[in-house]
Design an enzyme around this catalytic site. Sequence first.
Site, PDB file in Angstrom:
ATOM      1  N   SER A 168      18.911  20.431  68.520  1.00 52.18           N
ATOM      2  CA  SER A 168      20.041  21.599  67.849  1.00 52.18           C
ATOM      3  C   SER A 168      19.543  22.862  68.228  1.00 52.18           C
ATOM      4  CB  SER A 168      19.886  21.032  66.398  1.00 52.18           C
ATOM      5  OG  SER A 168      20.904  21.777  65.803  1.00 52.18           O
ATOM      6  N   HIS A 169      19.218  23.630  67.221  1.00 52.67           N
ATOM      7  CA  HIS A 169      19.313  25.203  67.470  1.00 52.67           C
ATOM      8  C   HIS A 169      17.777  25.566  67.935  1.00 52.67           C
ATOM      9  CE1 HIS A 169      18.105  24.238  63.368  1.00 52.67           C
ATOM     10  NE2 HIS A 169      17.312  25.305  63.432  1.00 52.67           N
TER      11      HIS A 169
ATOM     12  N   ASP B 131      26.461  25.933  67.638  1.00 47.81           N
ATOM     13  CA  ASP B 131      24.882  25.710  68.003  1.00 47.81           C
ATOM     14  C   ASP B 131      24.503  24.882  69.124  1.00 47.81           C
ATOM     15  OD1 ASP B 131      25.704  23.516  66.812  1.00 47.81           O
ATOM     16  OD2 ASP B 131      24.059  23.350  65.538  1.00 47.81           O
TER      17      ASP B 131
ATOM     18  N   ARG C 156      11.754  15.703  65.652  1.00 51.11           N
ATOM     19  CA  ARG C 156      11.988  17.073  66.505  1.00 51.11           C
ATOM     20  C   ARG C 156      10.384  17.424  66.739  1.00 51.11           C
ATOM     21  NH1 ARG C 156      16.609  21.298  64.480  1.00 51.11           N
ATOM     22  NH2 ARG C 156      17.491  19.249  63.978  1.00 51.11           N
TER      23      ARG C 156
ATOM     24  N   HIS D 285      27.707  23.229  58.247  1.00 51.27           N
ATOM     25  CA  HIS D 285      28.046  21.647  58.633  1.00 51.27           C
ATOM     26  C   HIS D 285      29.313  21.397  57.978  1.00 51.27           C
ATOM     27  CE1 HIS D 285      24.605  20.504  60.864  1.00 51.27           C
ATOM     28  NE2 HIS D 285      23.711  21.146  59.784  1.00 51.27           N
TER      29      HIS D 285
ATOM     30  N   ASP E  85      27.454  21.026  66.832  1.00 49.78           N
ATOM     31  CA  ASP E  85      27.909  20.103  65.661  1.00 49.78           C
ATOM     32  C   ASP E  85      28.265  21.027  64.369  1.00 49.78           C
ATOM     33  OD1 ASP E  85      25.342  20.530  64.966  1.00 49.78           O
ATOM     34  OD2 ASP E  85      24.894  18.653  64.078  1.00 49.78           O
ATOM     35  N   ARG E  86      27.738  22.549  64.957  1.00 42.63           N
ATOM     36  CA  ARG E  86      28.111  23.389  63.908  1.00 42.63           C
ATOM     37  C   ARG E  86      28.692  24.480  64.391  1.00 42.63           C
ATOM     38  NH1 ARG E  86      23.159  25.968  61.198  1.00 42.63           N
ATOM     39  NH2 ARG E  86      22.231  25.656  63.154  1.00 42.63           N
TER      40      ARG E  86
ATOM     41  N   LYS F 288      18.335  12.321  66.767  1.00 44.05           N
ATOM     42  CA  LYS F 288      18.977  12.378  65.737  1.00 44.05           C
ATOM     43  C   LYS F 288      19.654  11.054  65.539  1.00 44.05           C
ATOM     44  CE  LYS F 288      20.770  17.069  64.731  1.00 44.05           C
ATOM     45  NZ  LYS F 288      21.739  18.092  64.498  1.00 44.05           N
TER      46      LYS F 288
ATOM     47  N   ASP G 226      23.595  21.792  70.001  1.00 39.76           N
ATOM     48  CA  ASP G 226      24.265  20.349  69.926  1.00 39.76           C
ATOM     49  C   ASP G 226      25.788  20.317  69.674  1.00 39.76           C
ATOM     50  OD1 ASP G 226      23.435  20.653  67.234  1.00 39.76           O
ATOM     51  OD2 ASP G 226      22.875  18.668  67.243  1.00 39.76           O
TER      52      ASP G 226
END
Length: 449
Positions: free
Chosen positions: A99-100, A241, A15, A328, A245-246, A109, A243
């Site tokens: 992500s965030h 978030d 990142r 998660h 996933d959360r 990832k 992407d």
Amino acid sequence: MTVDLDAIFKAYDIRGTVPDQLDATTTRAIGSAFARFAKAPSVLIAHDMRESGPELAAAFAEGVRREGADVVHIGLASTDMIYFAAGRLDSPGAMLTASHNPAAYNGIKLCLAGAAPVGVDSGLTEIKQTTAQLLADGDSRPLTGKESSVDLLDDFVAHVHSFIDVGALRQMKVVADTANGMGGLIVPRVFEQLPIDLEMLYPELDGTFPNHPADPIQPENQRDLRARVAATRADVGLAFDGDADRVFLVDEQGRGLSGSTTTAMLAVRILDKNPGAKIIYNLICSKAVPEVIREHGGEPIRTRVGHSFIKQVMAETGAVFGGEHSAHYYFRDNFRADSGIIATMFVLELMSITGKPLSELRLPLERYADSGEINTHVADPAAVIERVAQHYGTAQQDRLDGLTVDFGEWWFNLRPSNTEPLLRLNLEAATRDECDTYVAEVLALVTGG
């Protein structure tokens, strides 16, 4: 340009800011290094809605093809969708996302076939070394691998639905704030076949995040969602978030649930379906989580923070579910990968079957007062941890991940950041006043005050 790979290779992913830390040249080399590490005939590639996503995904694909491996483009996707693809197609995958993080960032990832994790202890260090070598030597090899694309969104939606009894869902009003992230693509497709009145906040895919950051762990980023849930008398609010996933939950009164509370709630539902199962929780989760797991006949297993550790322990123990305080949520039948939208399905099913509102379901699961995660910059994290450990020498301690000190009626974990001179404190006590008092005491030790 000289690339500082140490700055962009983190514990679990890659990142950095684009293009000064992460550009097409570096991403191309990472693609080659990953293909070389994975040793697979093909690699899946997806990206989120960030403006740099298409360029970096194309560069990563070129790197893969230089190794002679084929590329299968998934296109725009959530991170849990690439994990699903890696499991369903039994192929390694790369998700271009930060992500965030703010708009200036992007990242990668990685996972192996079957959605197996790639972290600092499971390949990321080797990939970084190969990347450095490729950047130093230059790489102009031809692109011998082939390219194709596949649309897996309908398959992913069916997979998400398969975790619950869709027929048991009752009519509900749901507000989802996807923060201009990938939830704007995924969430409506998952809900369109369900008996749910869905209202979306900020569903437009926009990597500049014009409304608020896609970081729902920060309470201020849930403000609009909480207000809308309360104003419309919705049954539940969902905060995803970037992407997707959360997910963080908001009850019908407009109050947010912690990741620990949601982990405990999911554990209850999953133990109903899998009596006696093993459930993973990380060590900064509330003590209520293992208590609830035991009360419902499950076997709690405590792990370090981080997806690669949780997935590894799930594989070793056969655990059916794992949860983290950071929201998660991991499912054995999702190739042990995390998914916010699958977690959402379990919560809606539990609300439907019990007929209880979220504000009532949460009550028996919230037993203690917690500090949240408090970050403190220190010059020497290891030395500070030793000083704190010595001060609390009479308490029960362990070093599974940083330092955990447990007095029974209150406890805390102090662990170093993987990337900067930072200590993260999480503390829990019986009451808010006690929690605040102990936080001040521990922070005074941390800062040397």
